[in-house]
Design a protein around this motif. Structure first.
Motif, PDB file in Angstrom:
ATOM      1  N   ARG A   1       2.241  20.417   0.413  1.00 28.87           N
ATOM      2  CA  ARG A   1       0.838  20.734   0.157  1.00 28.87           C
ATOM      3  C   ARG A   1       0.478  22.084   0.727  1.00 28.87           C
ATOM      4  O   ARG A   1       0.786  22.404   1.874  1.00 28.87           O
TER       5      ARG A   1
ATOM      6  N   SER B   1      -1.134  11.367  10.093  1.00 31.84           N
ATOM      7  CA  SER B   1      -2.447  11.344  10.702  1.00 31.84           C
ATOM      8  C   SER B   1      -3.484  10.965   9.650  1.00 31.84           C
ATOM      9  O   SER B   1      -3.527  11.545   8.568  1.00 31.84           O
TER      10      SER B   1
ATOM     11  N   TYR C   1       0.006  23.154  -4.601  1.00 31.61           N
ATOM     12  CA  TYR C   1       1.255  22.553  -4.123  1.00 31.61           C
ATOM     13  C   TYR C   1       2.396  23.538  -4.362  1.00 31.61           C
ATOM     14  O   TYR C   1       2.299  24.439  -5.183  1.00 31.61           O
TER      15      TYR C   1
ATOM     16  N   SER D   1       0.318   5.677  -0.033  1.00 28.85           N
ATOM     17  CA  SER D   1      -0.584   6.829  -0.097  1.00 28.85           C
ATOM     18  C   SER D   1       0.092   8.069   0.471  1.00 28.85           C
ATOM     19  O   SER D   1       0.862   7.963   1.428  1.00 28.85           O
ATOM     20  N   PRO D   2      -0.221   9.250  -0.099  1.00 28.26           N
ATOM     21  CA  PRO D   2       0.360  10.482   0.420  1.00 28.26           C
ATOM     22  C   PRO D   2      -0.398  11.010   1.640  1.00 28.26           C
ATOM     23  O   PRO D   2      -1.630  10.966   1.671  1.00 28.26           O
ATOM     24  N   TYR D   3       0.345  11.526   2.608  1.00 29.35           N
ATOM     25  CA  TYR D   3      -0.234  12.129   3.812  1.00 29.35           C
ATOM     26  C   TYR D   3       0.438  13.474   4.068  1.00 29.35           C
ATOM     27  O   TYR D   3       1.645  13.521   4.301  1.00 29.35           O
ATOM     28  N   SER D   4      -0.346  14.550   4.046  1.00 31.79           N
ATOM     29  CA  SER D   4       0.236  15.869   4.337  1.00 31.79           C
ATOM     30  C   SER D   4       0.051  16.252   5.802  1.00 31.79           C
ATOM     31  O   SER D   4       0.586  17.261   6.245  1.00 31.79           O
ATOM     32  N   PHE D   5      -0.734  15.471   6.533  1.00 33.57           N
ATOM     33  CA  PHE D   5      -0.719  15.596   7.984  1.00 33.57           C
ATOM     34  C   PHE D   5       0.439  14.695   8.419  1.00 33.57           C
ATOM     35  O   PHE D   5       0.254  13.546   8.869  1.00 33.57           O
TER      36      PHE D   5
ATOM     37  N   LYS E   1      -7.997   4.540   7.536  1.00 37.38           N
ATOM     38  CA  LYS E   1      -7.610   4.213   6.169  1.00 37.38           C
ATOM     39  C   LYS E   1      -6.642   3.019   6.163  1.00 37.38           C
ATOM     40  O   LYS E   1      -6.208   2.529   7.201  1.00 37.38           O
ATOM     41  N   HIS E   2      -6.295   2.571   4.943  1.00 33.07           N
ATOM     42  CA  HIS E   2      -5.476   1.357   4.805  1.00 33.07           C
ATOM     43  C   HIS E   2      -4.081   1.506   5.415  1.00 33.07           C
ATOM     44  O   HIS E   2      -3.542   0.546   5.986  1.00 33.07           O
ATOM     45  N   SER E   3      -3.476   2.689   5.267  1.00 32.14           N
ATOM     46  CA  SER E   3      -2.112   2.892   5.800  1.00 32.14           C
ATOM     47  C   SER E   3      -2.116   2.711   7.312  1.00 32.14           C
ATOM     48  O   SER E   3      -1.213   2.070   7.876  1.00 32.14           O
TER      49      SER E   3
ATOM     50  N   GLU F   1      -1.035   0.691  -4.797  1.00 36.68           N
ATOM     51  CA  GLU F   1      -0.934   1.998  -5.467  1.00 36.68           C
ATOM     52  C   GLU F   1       0.442   2.177  -6.108  1.00 36.68           C
ATOM     53  O   GLU F   1       0.619   3.076  -6.914  1.00 36.68           O
TER      54      GLU F   1
ATOM     55  N   SER G   1      -3.047   8.487  -4.508  1.00 38.24           N
ATOM     56  CA  SER G   1      -4.051   8.840  -3.489  1.00 38.24           C
ATOM     57  C   SER G   1      -5.444   8.323  -3.866  1.00 38.24           C
ATOM     58  O   SER G   1      -6.407   8.563  -3.135  1.00 38.24           O
TER      59      SER G   1
ATOM     60  N   ASN H   1       0.842  -1.200   0.000  1.00 35.22           N
ATOM     61  CA  ASN H   1       0.000   0.000   0.000  1.00 35.22           C
ATOM     62  C   ASN H   1       0.875   1.247   0.000  1.00 35.22           C
ATOM     63  O   ASN H   1       1.925   1.273   0.638  1.00 35.22           O
TER      64      ASN H   1
ATOM     65  N   SER I   1      -7.247  10.647   8.399  1.00 27.16           N
ATOM     66  CA  SER I   1      -8.614  11.164   8.590  1.00 27.16           C
ATOM     67  C   SER I   1      -9.575   9.993   8.413  1.00 27.16           C
ATOM     68  O   SER I   1      -9.956   9.657   7.292  1.00 27.16           O
TER      69      SER I   1
HETATM   70  C1  FMN Z   1      -1.167  15.489  -1.234  1.00 21.34           C
HETATM   71  C2  FMN Z   1      -2.152  14.669  -0.463  1.00 21.34           C
HETATM   72  C3  FMN Z   1      -2.099  14.670   0.915  1.00 21.34           C
HETATM   73  C4  FMN Z   1      -2.995  13.889   1.663  1.00 21.34           C
HETATM   74  N1  FMN Z   1      -2.917  13.913   3.021  1.00 21.34           N
HETATM   75  C5  FMN Z   1      -3.754  13.132   3.759  1.00 21.34           C
HETATM   76  C6  FMN Z   1      -3.646  13.098   5.179  1.00 21.34           C
HETATM   77  O1  FMN Z   1      -2.767  13.747   5.773  1.00 21.34           O
HETATM   78  N2  FMN Z   1      -4.494  12.322   5.863  1.00 21.34           N
HETATM   79  C7  FMN Z   1      -5.442  11.551   5.227  1.00 21.34           C
HETATM   80  O2  FMN Z   1      -6.196  10.847   5.900  1.00 21.34           O
HETATM   81  N3  FMN Z   1      -5.567  11.561   3.891  1.00 21.34           N
HETATM   82  C8  FMN Z   1      -4.733  12.314   3.133  1.00 21.34           C
HETATM   83  N4  FMN Z   1      -4.834  12.323   1.775  1.00 21.34           N
HETATM   84  C9  FMN Z   1      -5.791  11.413   1.130  1.00 21.34           C
HETATM   85  C10 FMN Z   1      -5.243   9.995   1.092  1.00 21.34           C
HETATM   86  O3  FMN Z   1      -4.022   9.933   0.367  1.00 21.34           O
HETATM   87  C11 FMN Z   1      -6.283   9.072   0.413  1.00 21.34           C
HETATM   88  O4  FMN Z   1      -7.456   9.055   1.189  1.00 21.34           O
HETATM   89  C12 FMN Z   1      -5.767   7.676   0.197  1.00 21.34           C
HETATM   90  O5  FMN Z   1      -6.678   6.959  -0.603  1.00 21.34           O
HETATM   91  C13 FMN Z   1      -5.573   6.927   1.501  1.00 21.34           C
HETATM   92  O6  FMN Z   1      -5.024   5.693   1.182  1.00 21.34           O
HETATM   93  P1  FMN Z   1      -4.950   4.436   2.138  1.00 21.34           P
HETATM   94  O7  FMN Z   1      -6.376   4.081   2.524  1.00 21.34           O
HETATM   95  O8  FMN Z   1      -4.325   3.400   1.248  1.00 21.34           O
HETATM   96  O9  FMN Z   1      -4.109   4.790   3.323  1.00 21.34           O
HETATM   97  C14 FMN Z   1      -3.975  13.103   0.992  1.00 21.34           C
HETATM   98  C15 FMN Z   1      -4.036  13.108  -0.415  1.00 21.34           C
HETATM   99  C16 FMN Z   1      -3.136  13.893  -1.133  1.00 21.34           C
HETATM  100  C17 FMN Z   1      -3.202  13.887  -2.637  1.00 21.34           C
END
Ligand code: FMN
Length: 202
Positions: free
Chosen positions: A180, A59, A186, A41-45, A64-66, A102, A93, A39, A61
């Motif tokens: 972000r 963090s 960005y 995914s991007p996280y900006s928190f 989620k899978h991560s 992904e 994402s 898996n 929201s």
């Molecule tokens: C630049 C960017 C930053 C993101 N930051 C967050 C974040 O900080 N927290 C969050 O829950 N989702 C964030 N998202 C959305 C997740 O990447 C998205 O929900 C993703 O599908 C989660 O994948 P996962 O379920 O495989 O973890 C962000 C998306 C983008 C494009």
């Protein structure tokens, strides 16, 4: 202008909160499920919370899978997305089903960590390998659970590509780490680098 957040009556067309605490670094979180699936995914928190020991957090929201994988396996990686990987970062994402990689979706190479059993982005210039130290459910003033759950991890290994090292330092103009802003904006850390010397004794 001033507004209270209990009513959140800012009067603007879009909520400005996430545009105020900006730019935010993007941790590209790589994890492996108990079932062996990858898996990314991007996280900006996402940020550093301590230098000694080296701790970072991301963090989620909602659950989620991560978060699920980090809890299940106790490890994750945080690759830093540079400007040349912006489209792949965004593609990763996509809200896909659990178990869908992904890495494949975004056309990226998954490589397993040297220390942790979690995949990272082989194309990234820098990568942190992390072991989960805590998973925290933050609460608001009313004592209710926040919508987000925070994962803290200790950085146990660091990858740096020789491509971005110049004069013994990571050169931001070469690395150009994505960050972000608010809304869908960005920036990257290589755009306007300037140096300030700290006050004496600092
Ligand atoms: C630049 C960017 C930053 C993101 N930051 C967050 C974040 O900080 N927290 C969050 O829950 N989702 C964030 N998202 C959305 C997740 O990447 C998205 O929900 C993703 O599908 C989660 O994948 P996962 O379920 O495989 O973890 C962000 C998306 C983008 C494009």
């Amino acid at each position: 202008m001033f507004y209270r957040t209990d009513t959140n009556a800012h009067g603007l067309s879009h909520d400005p909160f996430k545009a105020i605490v900006a730019p935010r670094p993007i941790g590209w979180i790589g994890t492996k499920g108990r079932d062996g699936s990858y898996n990314l995914s991007p996280y900006s928190f996402f940020n550093i919370v301590s230098d000694r020991p080296k701790l970072v957090m991301f963090s989620s929201s909602g659950r989620k899978h991560s978060l699920r994988n980090a809890e299940e396996t106790g490890v994750f990686t945080a690759s830093l997305a540079s400007r040349n990987l912006a489209q792949q970062m965004n593609a990763s994402s996509a809200p896909v089903d659990y178990g869908v990689s992904e890495f494949d979706l975004a056309g990226l190479t998954a490589r397993l960590g040297e220390i942790v059993d979690a995949p990272y982005v082989a194309e990234a210039f820098t990568v942190l390998e992390c072991q989960v130290t805590e998973v925290i459910q933050p609460k608001g003033l009313d004592g209710e659970d926040a919508e987000s759950i925070m994962v803290l991890g200790q950085v146990v290994g660091i990858h740096i590509s020789e491509q971005i090292i110049r004069n013994g330092r990571i050169d931001m103009e070469l690395a150009r780490p994505m960050a972000r802003m608010g809304y869908r904006d960005y920036t990257d850390g290589g755009s306007d680098v300037f140096e300030i010397t700290r006050p004496p004794g600092a």
